[in-house]
Design an enzyme around this catalytic site. Sequence first.
Site, PDB file in Angstrom:
ATOM      1  CE  LYS A 185       1.226  11.365  -9.957  1.00 17.95           C
ATOM      2  NZ  LYS A 185       2.571  11.942  -9.983  1.00 17.95           N
TER       3      LYS A 185
ATOM      4  CD  GLU B 113       0.256  -3.909  -3.846  1.00 18.39           C
ATOM      5  OE1 GLU B 113       0.902  -4.093  -2.803  1.00 18.39           O
ATOM      6  OE2 GLU B 113      -0.358  -4.817  -4.423  1.00 18.39           O
TER       7      GLU B 113
ATOM      8  CB  CYS C 288       6.925  -1.089   0.006  1.00 11.64           C
ATOM      9  SG  CYS C 288       6.994  -2.327  -1.296  1.00 11.64           S
TER      10      CYS C 288
ATOM     11  CD  GLU D  54       6.952   2.744   4.524  1.00 10.69           C
ATOM     12  OE1 GLU D  54       6.231   3.723   4.288  1.00 10.69           O
ATOM     13  OE2 GLU D  54       6.977   1.728   3.805  1.00 10.69           O
TER      14      GLU D  54
END
Length: 496
Positions: free
Chosen positions: A189, A264, A298, A397
């Site tokens: 997905k 992750e 990331c 972030e």
Amino acid sequence: MDAHPSRPQRRDVPPGQLLIHGAWVDAAAGEQMAVSDPTTEAQITTVQKAGARDAERAIDAASVAFEEGPWGRLGHEDRAKILFRMADLLDERADDFAIREAMDMGMPYTDFRSIIMPHCSGLFRFFAGQAMAHMDGGYRTSYEPHIRILTRREPLGVVAAITPWNFPLALTCSKVAPALAAGNTVIHKPASDTPLTALALAQVALDAGVPAGVYNLITGPGGVIGDALVRSKKVDKIAFTGSTAVGMNLIRNGADTIKHQTMELGGKSPNIIFADADLDAALQAAFWGIFWNKGEVCVAGSRILVQRSIYDEFVEKFAALAKDAVLGDPLDPATQLGPIATRAEYDKILMYVQAGVDSSARLVAGGGAPKIDGKGLFIEATVFADATNDLKISREEIFGPVVPVIPFEDEDDAIRLANDTDYGLASGIQTSDLGKALRLADRIKAGTVWLNTWHKYHPNAPFGGYKASGYGREQGAEALENYTQHKTVWANLGGQ
Ligand code: NAD
């Protein structure tokens, strides 16, 4: 956009369907989602908007293929042959993949061809080799001489790979390659905004001879079909890359079915630059560390920590580099920073730019959101000097081309600041003192430490987070562990 004939061109992408049990099909409800290009802000194509019923169809297909199909029972060499074919097809179709990723999420074509594509095909070759070398078990002795222990390494079953929009192909391959190599069946997905390379990868699986039901693709909203995958009893493992907030949800929602999960998640990675570093090399590591793929990475070096004695010189030179960064069409070979992948991310990043402007930090480069030929979700390479580690821009972030630069005094101060974050994904140390580099590498709480470099990847290098950046490892022999389980068979040989 000015299109030189020798340069890669935008192309038509046919509407996408779902791949379920080896056939391309429409979503049961007949709904579709638009896919748009962040450079031109025009619609590229449509894909199916799958719902819970489609998720069930994909789950059933993967489950039946696992229980009844040949895949898990094939010799490791036979599975490996198909994975090697997938790797070759990825390389052959590299141009199409690169153009799709550039159109879909703004990744520079050149970076994709030179870095991402070899890594993706390399992942399939690496895990094909791993399966042949490491999927067999052992034959061991016990306390009693007539009792022997046989171990078998077996696949988990149905693996659902749920992936984000920032490296759509690479983060899919890092899950699908070990999952298939180990004999699992897969449902992918992709993120709703970036499904184009997922469609092409599913076609690669079909063309390479992956049997029906072993590889399934469903496109649609995470909250509906992602959630159905996470809650299904028939799905054995979730391999997730995405935000920490969604990851926490998945961990909770998977608890009722004791789901295997790898997570992750996000990062806020410190790049520590000592006064004894080669300054030009450190500037390059800092520049690419934060601005590669427009900061939508990331493991971006999203907090730059600089030793006080070189702080002013570093800031001046780094700001100059940032001001010179080339924004543009990701298909243009000269482009360093393409557009931000989605409108929602663009708005979020500009909110952080404003938070930086409103803070005690000093804007020394960027901050603007220029249009190119009147269009595009572009944000300039943005640097805030004299930041402190408690600012919003230093703690959260941002996931864009925006970075705070924070001064430090000595080794202990650097480590204190580096580890003063909820995250623990990546880090870097720029210094000419190897002893210091290795000493500090031991003390940093992060899954990756880059010494005198940044953004190095290899299929053989384990990749994953500490703390709120998640758990489990992708890549390396360690990743196979996350897609297999061990069975112990006790054998009484008779006699005493
Ligand atoms: P996201 O968490 O919003 O979405 C990730 C995926 O989860 C998408 O496919 C989404 O549709 C799906 N999803 C959303 N809600 C769901 C639900 N309730 N149940 C199941 N699935 C659901 O993340 P994003 O915005 O696509 O990606 C950016 C984030 O990913 C950043 O935080 C970044 O740091 C992180 N990331 C981490 C790594 C890593 O390796 N650690 C790599 C790349 C990106």
